[in-house]
Design a protein around this motif. Structure first.
Motif, short mmCIF file in Angstrom:
data_model
loop_
_atom_site.label_atom_id
_atom_site.label_comp_id
_atom_site.label_asym_id
_atom_site.label_seq_id
_atom_site.Cartn_x
_atom_site.Cartn_y
_atom_site.Cartn_z
N THR A 1 0.83 -1.20 0.00
CA THR A 1 0.00 0.00 0.00
C THR A 1 0.87 1.26 0.00
O THR A 1 0.56 2.23 -0.69
CB THR A 1 -0.97 -0.01 1.20
OG1 THR A 1 -1.73 -1.23 1.15
CG2 THR A 1 -1.91 1.18 1.16
N ALA B 1 0.92 4.12 -3.01
CA ALA B 1 0.77 5.57 -2.82
C ALA B 1 1.80 6.37 -3.60
O ALA B 1 1.64 7.58 -3.76
CB ALA B 1 0.86 5.91 -1.33
N THR B 2 2.83 5.72 -4.12
CA THR B 2 3.84 6.42 -4.93
C THR B 2 3.56 6.33 -6.42
O THR B 2 4.27 6.96 -7.22
CB THR B 2 5.26 5.85 -4.67
OG1 THR B 2 5.37 4.53 -5.22
CG2 THR B 2 5.59 5.86 -3.19
N HIS C 1 -5.35 6.48 -6.86
CA HIS C 1 -6.08 7.09 -5.75
C HIS C 1 -6.73 6.08 -4.81
O HIS C 1 -7.09 6.43 -3.69
CB HIS C 1 -7.17 8.02 -6.27
CG HIS C 1 -6.67 9.03 -7.23
ND1 HIS C 1 -5.87 10.09 -6.87
CD2 HIS C 1 -6.81 9.12 -8.57
CE1 HIS C 1 -5.56 10.81 -7.94
NE2 HIS C 1 -6.11 10.23 -8.98
N LEU D 1 -6.05 6.51 -1.16
CA LEU D 1 -4.70 7.03 -0.97
C LEU D 1 -4.70 8.54 -0.85
O LEU D 1 -5.58 9.21 -1.39
CB LEU D 1 -3.83 6.57 -2.15
CG LEU D 1 -3.76 5.06 -2.34
CD1 LEU D 1 -3.01 4.71 -3.62
CD2 LEU D 1 -3.12 4.39 -1.14
N SER E 1 -3.95 12.41 -1.44
CA SER E 1 -3.77 13.17 -2.68
C SER E 1 -2.68 14.21 -2.51
O SER E 1 -2.47 15.04 -3.39
CB SER E 1 -5.08 13.86 -3.07
OG SER E 1 -5.53 14.69 -2.01
N HIS F 1 2.62 8.22 1.35
CA HIS F 1 2.25 7.43 2.52
C HIS F 1 0.75 7.42 2.66
O HIS F 1 0.12 8.46 2.65
CB HIS F 1 2.89 8.01 3.79
CG HIS F 1 4.38 8.03 3.72
ND1 HIS F 1 5.13 6.90 3.82
CD2 HIS F 1 5.25 9.04 3.51
CE1 HIS F 1 6.42 7.21 3.69
NE2 HIS F 1 6.51 8.51 3.51
N PRO F 2 0.17 6.20 2.79
CA PRO F 2 -1.29 6.15 2.96
C PRO F 2 -1.72 6.62 4.33
O PRO F 2 -0.95 6.73 5.23
CB PRO F 2 -1.59 4.65 2.77
CG PRO F 2 -0.32 3.93 2.96
CD PRO F 2 0.78 4.92 2.74
#
Length: 190
Positions: free
Chosen positions: A124, A128-129, A134, A182, A184, A189-190
């Motif tokens: 996860t 996020a990267t 999203h 995720l 924005s 980082h989530p």
């Protein structure tokens, strides 16, 4: 038109006791062990009781997933030894809409150590990267209490039940949907 996938992460995603790395031929024994779980053969492309040749063919298919634009297929490796204890993937066929799905499986001999939750947290954070991504969704069988705990430990939230959503073996099955939205802010980082 599919969105191009980013390159492999320069630093392997890691969390807790797990590091995610490319699936490799050294993982044949773990793949063969996965194939001893009859349910796994019903839910993916790994045949039941795979011999060495079938396990190597499965590894070859996983190694091609990124280049095919399907997503990232990772060996879930013990951070201390580098030995594979399972497999996970981030599937990006809906990246153009900002969506992905994830999945994970732990070899029978490695279950019960929290590896799946660590792998999902690492996966996860990697998700996020990915530019334009999203949302990551998980589809979990309602009876699979261990997978539900894994999703919740990694911060995923239950969104609902999809009735008669997928065929597993010769039966129509319900699936729970868990998801992570995720950030924005571009923090990765989530």
């Amino acid at each position: 038109m599919p969105r191009p996938l980013p390159p492999w992460p320069a630093t392997p995603p890691a969390h807790g006791a797990i590091v995610l790395r490319e699936v490799a031929l050294r993982d044949v024994d773990m793949v063969r062990e996965l194939s001893t779980d009859p349910y796994i053969a019903q839910t993916g492309t790994l045949q039941a009781d795979a011999d060495g040749a079938h396990a190597r063919a499965w590894i070859d298919r996983q190694s091609a997933r990124r280049d095919e634009g399907v997503g990232f297929s990772f060996a879930m490796a013990d951070a201390a030894t580098g030995d594979a204890v399972g497999h996970c993937g981030l599937w990006l066929t809906e990246l153009g809409q900002g969506r992905a799905t994830a999945g994970y499986v732990v070899a029978p001999s490695a279950r019960g150590h929290g590896y799946a939750a660590d792998a999902l947290a690492a996966l996860t954070a990697f998700a996020a990267t990915v530019p334009g991504l999203h949302r990551v969704a998980l589809f979990i069988e309602p009876w699979n209490a261990a997978s539900i705990r894994t999703a919740e430990r990694a911060g995923y939230e239950r969104e609902g039940l999809l009735r008669s959503y997928v065929t597993i073996g010769d039966q129509r099955c319900d699936m729970l949907v868990y998801a992570m939205v995720l950030p924005s802010d571009g923090s990765g980082h989530p």
